[in-house]
Motif scaffolding. Structure first.
Motif, PDB file in Angstrom:
ATOM      1  N   UNK A 197       0.558  -1.132   0.041  1.00 47.10           N
ATOM      2  CA  UNK A 197       0.253  -0.126  -0.008  1.00 47.10           C
ATOM      3  C   UNK A 197       0.785   1.274  -0.152  1.00 47.10           C
ATOM      4  N   UNK A 198       2.107   1.086   0.342  1.00 47.04           N
ATOM      5  CA  UNK A 198       2.727   2.406   0.314  1.00 47.04           C
ATOM      6  C   UNK A 198       3.570   2.701  -0.826  1.00 47.04           C
ATOM      7  N   UNK A 199       3.643   1.736  -1.760  1.00 43.71           N
ATOM      8  CA  UNK A 199       4.142   2.153  -3.194  1.00 43.71           C
ATOM      9  C   UNK A 199       3.524   3.434  -3.917  1.00 43.71           C
ATOM     10  N   UNK A 200       4.379   4.003  -4.526  1.00 43.24           N
ATOM     11  CA  UNK A 200       4.179   5.182  -5.179  1.00 43.24           C
ATOM     12  C   UNK A 200       4.905   5.329  -6.436  1.00 43.24           C
ATOM     13  N   UNK A 201       4.229   5.386  -7.545  1.00 45.12           N
ATOM     14  CA  UNK A 201       4.809   5.529  -9.033  1.00 45.12           C
ATOM     15  C   UNK A 201       5.762   6.881  -8.892  1.00 45.12           C
ATOM     16  N   UNK A 202       7.072   6.782  -9.478  1.00 43.89           N
ATOM     17  CA  UNK A 202       7.894   7.778  -9.438  1.00 43.89           C
ATOM     18  C   UNK A 202       7.400   8.611 -10.830  1.00 43.89           C
ATOM     19  N   UNK A 203       7.685   9.955 -10.666  1.00 47.88           N
ATOM     20  CA  UNK A 203       7.375  10.662 -11.872  1.00 47.88           C
ATOM     21  C   UNK A 203       8.375  10.427 -13.092  1.00 47.88           C
ATOM     22  N   UNK A 204       8.526  11.253 -13.902  1.00 50.40           N
ATOM     23  CA  UNK A 204       9.234  11.160 -15.271  1.00 50.40           C
ATOM     24  C   UNK A 204      10.697  10.982 -14.834  1.00 50.40           C
ATOM     25  N   UNK A 205      11.276   9.735 -15.379  1.00 48.64           N
ATOM     26  CA  UNK A 205      12.669   9.562 -15.305  1.00 48.64           C
ATOM     27  C   UNK A 205      13.277   9.401 -16.744  1.00 48.64           C
ATOM     28  N   UNK A 206      14.221  10.614 -16.909  1.00 47.04           N
ATOM     29  CA  UNK A 206      14.811  10.672 -18.250  1.00 47.04           C
ATOM     30  C   UNK A 206      16.033   9.437 -18.372  1.00 47.04           C
ATOM     31  N   UNK A 207      16.308   9.046 -19.750  1.00 43.40           N
ATOM     32  CA  UNK A 207      17.300   8.031 -19.786  1.00 43.40           C
ATOM     33  C   UNK A 207      18.662   8.466 -19.534  1.00 43.40           C
ATOM     34  N   UNK A 208      18.751   9.333 -19.266  1.00 40.95           N
ATOM     35  CA  UNK A 208      20.256   9.925 -18.578  1.00 40.95           C
ATOM     36  C   UNK A 208      20.468   9.481 -17.122  1.00 40.95           C
ATOM     37  N   UNK A 209      21.705   9.742 -16.561  1.00 40.21           N
ATOM     38  CA  UNK A 209      22.019   9.196 -15.446  1.00 40.21           C
ATOM     39  C   UNK A 209      21.676   9.907 -14.318  1.00 40.21           C
ATOM     40  N   UNK A 210      20.603  10.778 -14.317  1.00 40.74           N
ATOM     41  CA  UNK A 210      20.209  11.375 -13.092  1.00 40.74           C
ATOM     42  C   UNK A 210      19.429  10.390 -12.266  1.00 40.74           C
ATOM     43  N   UNK A 211      18.930   9.506 -12.678  1.00 42.92           N
ATOM     44  CA  UNK A 211      18.002   8.403 -11.812  1.00 42.92           C
ATOM     45  C   UNK A 211      18.011   7.282 -12.658  1.00 42.92           C
ATOM     46  N   UNK A 212      18.354   6.219 -11.759  1.00 44.93           N
ATOM     47  CA  UNK A 212      18.460   4.830 -12.319  1.00 44.93           C
ATOM     48  C   UNK A 212      16.993   4.257 -12.514  1.00 44.93           C
TER      49      UNK A 212
END
Length: 846
Positions: free
Chosen positions: A171-186
C-alpha cells in the motif's frame, strides 16, 4: 473442453523447463497503438515481455514450450520503476489442448535497466519524427518537453496508463515521476525466473527459485548452470513410498507425492481461500464449481488467485473441472472472459472493471469477500449433507480474516528480506566483494520457512476429509445405477445410456432434486461416470494394467464401502484392501547427487553482477540412474535400472546425436535384459515341467492303488452280503455242538480276501471261539460291524486320494497359466522395445 481424462498426457519429468523472461533488446509497448521513443517516460508504459533464456535449449517432443510463457510471467506487462521493490513470487496455470495442466512458479526481481535498452526504443511515428528532427534534439541543445502519452483507457482491455503495475507492491508503493534515460536516476527493470512443470510442487519449486536467486547474488565455486542442471537430474518421485531429496546450498529440498490410496496432491497454501472468504461464500463457490458456472476471481494480490482457485478445485474431489481454466489471466488474453463456455479465470484488480462483465459471469472478489453476478439462481446443496459439511468447516476451517498479515505478504519471495536499499546494492558491481557476499548469507537473512498447514486453527487434512465424506454421502449409491451389462455388448458406452438417472434421483428429497438434476447435466458429471464405466470395463475384461489408470476411482469406491461398513444396517461388510494398504507409505529416501563438477577448476570463483545469461558450455550431460520405481513398473516385473533407463532418458542434455545414441544403447541393454529374463523363464519352465512329470507319475501310481482298493472293496461287499445271508440260517439250525465247524467254515470263507483283512477277521473268529457259550447272533454282529468299519476306511481313503488328485490338477493348470502369462508379457515387451530401437535407429544420421 475435456471429455475423457484418460487420454490426458502424463509427464514423468519433475520439471519441464526453466525460463528467464524480461525486457528484450528493443522496448515495445504492450498496446500496439502506443508509440514510445527516447523522450517517453518508460515507467508509465507497460512493455512487452520476451523470453530471454531457457533450459533445456531444445523442446521436449511431448511438450514444446509455449510461446505465451513470457505473458504469464508478466500478466500486466513489464513495468520499469525507479525504486525497486522486494522480490516477489507467484504461480500460474496453463492448460494444454488435451487438458493437461502446466504449473508455473515465478520469482520476480529487479535489476538496473541498461542504457543500451533505453536507446533501442521503438522508432517514433512520422508525425513525431518531423517535429523532433530539430537542432534541439542534439546533445548540447535543450531538450523539448516530452510528448504526452496516449490514453490507454479506450482500448478493448480498458487498461489505464495511470496504473503503475507492480507484482508485489504494497500500500505504500508510489509510482515515480518522469525519469529520463540519462544518469540522473536509475531505472530498474523486472526479470522473472520461471519453472514449468506438469506437477504442482509449489513449496519445492519456491525454495529452489529463492535459493537460486540467493546463489546468483553471491560468490560460488559452482556455476549457476550446473545448479540448474542438477534440478533436472531430480527424478519424479512415485506415488508414495519414496521421498526425493535435493541438497542446495544449506537447504534440503524434499519432493514427495501422496500414495494412490489417498487424496490427490494439492501442494498449495489452502488457508488463503479461508482467509479471504467466509464459510457461506465458500459453500456458494463450491456450488458454482459443481454446476459449471462462468466465474472470474478478482484480487489485487496476484499470488492469491492461483492458490485460492486451486484450493477450491482440490476440495471438490472426485470431480475435475472440465471448462476453460486460467487462474492468472494475462492482459493480452482478457477477451477470454467473454467466452461462451464455462470457465474459471483469475484477473488482477487493476486490469478489469467488474461492472463490464457479462450478466452470466459470477464475480468472486477475494479482497472484499463478495460473490456477485450470475443471471441464474443457484439451487441449494442437499440439506442433510450440507449441514454436516458446514459443521465440519466451522470446526476445522473457521479462520476467516481478510486482514490477515499473511495475505499482504503472499507475494513476498523471502519472509525476512532485507530492505529495498540493500536489494539495490546487491545488484550493483560494488556489492560483489567478499564483504557483500557475506551480507546475503543466512546469518543475516533467515531461510524461508514453509507454511505450517497443520498449525493454528486450519486443519488441512481433516478439512479435505470432511469434503470427501460430503461427496461419499452424496454419491454412495451411484454404483447401483450403473448398467454394467452394456459394457459386454458395446465397445463405447456413454454415461447417458449406462447410468439410470431416474433411479439415482429417487433417494433425494424434493428440495434436493433441483441441484442433483443440474449436476447430472454438467460435463464434469459425464466425465465422472465415463471414468467409472471404463474402470469397470477393465475389471470385467481382466485388464489389470489398464485398470491401474483409474486408481482414483478405486479409492473413491472403497471410501464408499468404508462408509457402508460403518453402518449398522449393513450386516455384510465389504473389504477395503486398497484403502488399508500400507505398502505405499513413504518409507524410503533417495538423495540426488550434488551438481556435476566435471571440467571445472576448483580454484575458479563465479560472480555475477546481475542474473546471468545461461551459457551452454557449462551445461552437463550427466546421466543418473536412480533406484526410483513406479508402481506400474513393479507390477510389470521391470527392474529398477531398466525402468530408469527408460524414464530417466529425459535427463540427457546436449546434442541430438548423443541423445539418440544413448537411447539406442539403453534400448539394446533393455533388449538384452528382456532376453535374459526370457531365458530365466525358460529354465523355470523346464523345472516346472520336470515337477509336472513327477506329479503325473505319482498320480498314476495313486490311481493304481485306488483301483486296487476299489476292487478290494467290491470283494468285501460281496462277501459281506454272503455273510449276512448265512448267519441268520446258522442261528436257527446250528447247535452248540456244531459251533467249531461253523467257525472253521467262516474262516475258510475269508481265504479269498486280502491278507490284512483276513487276519483281522481270523482274529475276530478266534476271539469268538474263546467264548464259553457265545450267542451266534453276537458273532454275526461283530463280523458285520468289522466289515462295515473296513468299508468306511476304504471309502475315506478313496476320497482322500481323490481330493489330492484334484489339488494336483489345479496346481498343474495354475503353473501352465502362469507360464503362458509370463511368455505373453515378455514377448509384448520385447516387441515394443524392438520397435522403439528400429524407430530410433532410423533417426540416426547416416
Amino acid at each position: 473442453m475435456v471429455k475423457d481424462r484418460t487420454h490426458i498426457p502424463y509427464s514423468h519429468r519433475l520439471v519441464d523447463y526453466l525460463a528467464v523472461c524480461g525486457l528484450g533488446d528493443v522496448l515495445e509497448p504492450m498496446e500496439p497503438s502506443v508509440k514510445i521513443n527516447q523522450f517517453t517516460d518508460v515507467t508509465t508504459v507497460p512493455l512487452k515481455p520476451s523470453l530471454l533464456d531457457r533450459y533445456p535449449l531444445t523442446d521436449w517432443r511431448d511438450y514444446p514450450i509455449t510461446p505465451f510463457v513470457s505473458s504469464f510471467c508478466f500478466p500486466q506487462g513489464v513495468i520499469t520503476v525507479s525504486s525497486p521493490p522486494l522480490p516477489s513470487l507467484f504461480t500460474f496455470v496453463m492448460t494444454e489442448a488435451l487438458g493437461a495442466k502446466i504449473y508455473g512458479t515465478c520469482l520476480v526481481f529487479y535489476e538496473p535497466l541498461p542504457q543500451t535498452k533505453l536507446l533501442n526504443m521503438t522508432e517514433p511515428t512520422t508525425e513525431q519524427q518531423s517535429d523532433e528532427e530539430k537542432p534541439s534534439a542534439l546533445p548540447n541543445s535543450p531538450s523539448p518537453s516530452p510528448p504526452s502519452s496516449p490514453n490507454l483507457s479506450s482500448t478493448n482491455h480498458k487498461f489505464s496508463n495511470e496504473i503503475a503495475i507492480n507484482l508485489i507492491r504494497g500500500p505504500s508503493f508510489r509510482r515515480q515521476s518522469f525519469v529520463s534515460f540519462s544518469n540522473e536516476k536509475k531505472i530498474h527493470e523486472p526479470k522473472c525466473i520461471c519453472l514449468l512443470s506438469h506437477h504442482p510442487f509449489y513449496h519445492g519449486f519456491k525454495q529452489f527459485l529463492c535459493e537460486l536467486y540467493r546463489i546468483s547474488c553471491s560468490e560460488q565455486t559452482t556455476p549457476l548452470e550446473r545448479i540448474v542442471c542438477n534440478l533436472f537430474e531430480v527424478p519424479l518421485p512415485p506415488l508414495g513410498r519414496i521421498k526425493v531429496h535435493l541438497s542446495m546450498a544449506n537447504k534440503l529440498l524434499t519432493f514427495t507425492r501422496p500414495p494412490p490410496n489417498a487424496l490427490p496432491m494439492a501442494d498449495f497454501p489452502m488457508e488463503y481461500l479461508f482467509y479471504c472468504l467466509d464459510i457461506d461464500n465458500i459453500l456458494t463457490l463450491m456450488t458454482c464449481v459443481l454446476l459449471e458456472r462462468k466465474m472470474v476471481f478478482i484480487s489485487r494480490i496476484p499470488a492469491l488467485l492461483t492458490c485460492t482457485i486451486e484450493s477450491i478445485l482440490a476440495l471438490v474431489f472426485p470431480f475435475h473441472w472440465q471448462g476453460g481454466y486460467v487462474p492468472l489471466l494475462p492482459v493480452p488474453l482478457l477477451d477470454f472472459v467473454n467466452a461462451p463456455v464455462p470457465f474459471i479465470m483469475g484477473v488482477i484488480r487493476d486490469c478489469i472493471n467488474p461492472a463490464v462483465l457479462d450478466s452470466e459471469v459470477i464475480c468472486i472478489d477475494l479482497d472484499n469477500n463478495t460473490i456477485s453476478g450470475g443471471s441464474e439462481s443457484l439451487p441449494e446443496l442437499p440439506r442433510k449433507e450440507w449441514t454436516k459439511l458446514r459443521k465440519a468447516m466451522e470446526v476445522f476451517a473457521n479462520v476467516f480474516n481478510p486482514s490477515h498479515p499473511s495475505l499482504e505478504s503472499a507475494n513476498d519471495a523471502f519472509q525476512h528480506a532485507p530492505p529495498p536499499a540493500v536489494i539495490d546494492e546487491f545488484i550493483t558491481e560494488q556489492m560483489l566483494s567478499e564483504q557483500a557476499s557475506l551480507s546475503v548469507t543466512d546469518a543475516d537473512a533467515p531461510p524461508l520457512t514453509e507454511h505450517d498447514f497443520e498449525g493454528g486453527r486450519l486443519y488441512r487434512k481433516q478439512l479435505r476429509a470432511s469434503f470427501l465424506r460430503f461427496f461419499v454421502a452424496l454419491l454412495h449409491k451411484y454404483r447401483k445405477c450403473l448398467d454394467l451389462s452394456q459394457l459386454k455388448l458395446q465397445s463405447a458406452v456413454s454415461s447417458d445410456s449406462a447410468f439410470d438417472k431416474k433411479a439415482f434421483m429417487e433417494d433425494f428429497t424434493k428440495t434436493d432434486k433441483p441441484f442433483m438434476a443440474e449436476l447430472m447435466a454438467t460435463q464434469l458429471w459425464s466425465v465422472f461416470i465415463n471414468e467409472r464405466l471404463e474402470y469397470h470395463k477393465c475389471l470385467l475384461q481382466k485388464q489389470s494394467t489398464n485398470a491401474n489408470q483409474f486408481l482414483e476411482c478405486r479409492f473413491f469406491d472403497e471410501c464408499i464401502d468404508a462408509k457402508e461398513n460403518r453402518s449398522k444396517l449393513h450386516v455384510y461388510k465389504k473389504g477395503t484392501p486398497f484403502l488399508s494398504m500400507n505398502r505405499y507409505a513413504a518409507t524410503e529416501d533417495y538423495n540426488v547427487p550434488a551438481p556435476d563438477t566435471t571440467g571445472l577448476d576448483p580454484e575458479t570463483r563465479f560472480r555475477y553482477p546481475r542474473f546471468p545469461a545461461l551459457r551452454p558450455e557449462y551445461f552437463t550431460n550427466r546421466e543418473i540412474f536412480a533406484e526410483v520405481l513406479e508402481e506400474q513398473d513393479i507390477r510389470n516385473g521391470m527392474s529398477s535400472r531398466m525402468h530408469m533407463a527408460v524414464t530417466m532418458a529425459a535427463l540427457i542434455k546436449g546434442r541430438e546425436f548423443s541423445l539418440f545414441q544413448s537411447n539406442v544403447t539403453k534400448d539394446a541393454a533393455v533388449i538384452q535384459l528382456l532376453q535374459n529374463e526370457l531365458d530365466s523363464h525358460r529354465t523355470e519352465l523346464s523345472a516346472m515341467s520336470s515337477q509336472l512329470e513327477q506329479k503325473d507319475a505319482e498320480s498314476r501310481s495313486k490311481d493304481i492303488k485306488i483301483q486296487s482298493y476299489e476292487l478290494e472293496t467290491a470283494a468285501l461287499r460281496l462277501e459281506l452280503a454272503q455273510l449276512k445271508q448265512r448267519f441268520p440260517a446258522a442261528q436257527k439250525g446250528q447247535s452248540s455242538r456244531t459251533r467249531p465247524s461253523m467257525a472253521e467254515s467262516m474262516k475258510a470263507g475269508f481265504m479269498n480276501m486280502s491278507n490284512s483283512h483276513a487276519n483281522n477277521v481270523s482274529a475276530l473268529v478266534s476271539g469268538a471261539q474263546s467264548l464259553e457259550d457265545p450267542p451266534t447272533l453276537l458273532l454275526s454282529n461283530l463280523v458285520v460291524s468289522s466289515m462295515e468299519t473296513l468299508e468306511l476306511a476304504l471309502k475315506n481313503t478313496l476320497e482322500t486320494y481323490g481330493q489330492r488328485l484334484n489339488i494336483l490338477s489345479r496346481h498343474v493348470k495354475t503353473l501352465k497359466l502362469r507360464y503362458e502369462q509370463h511368455v505373453t508379457v515378455n514377448r509384448a515387451e520385447a516387441r515394443v522395445v524392438r520397435r522403439n530401437t528400429m524407430a530410433i535407429g532410423a533417426e540416426l544420421p547416416r
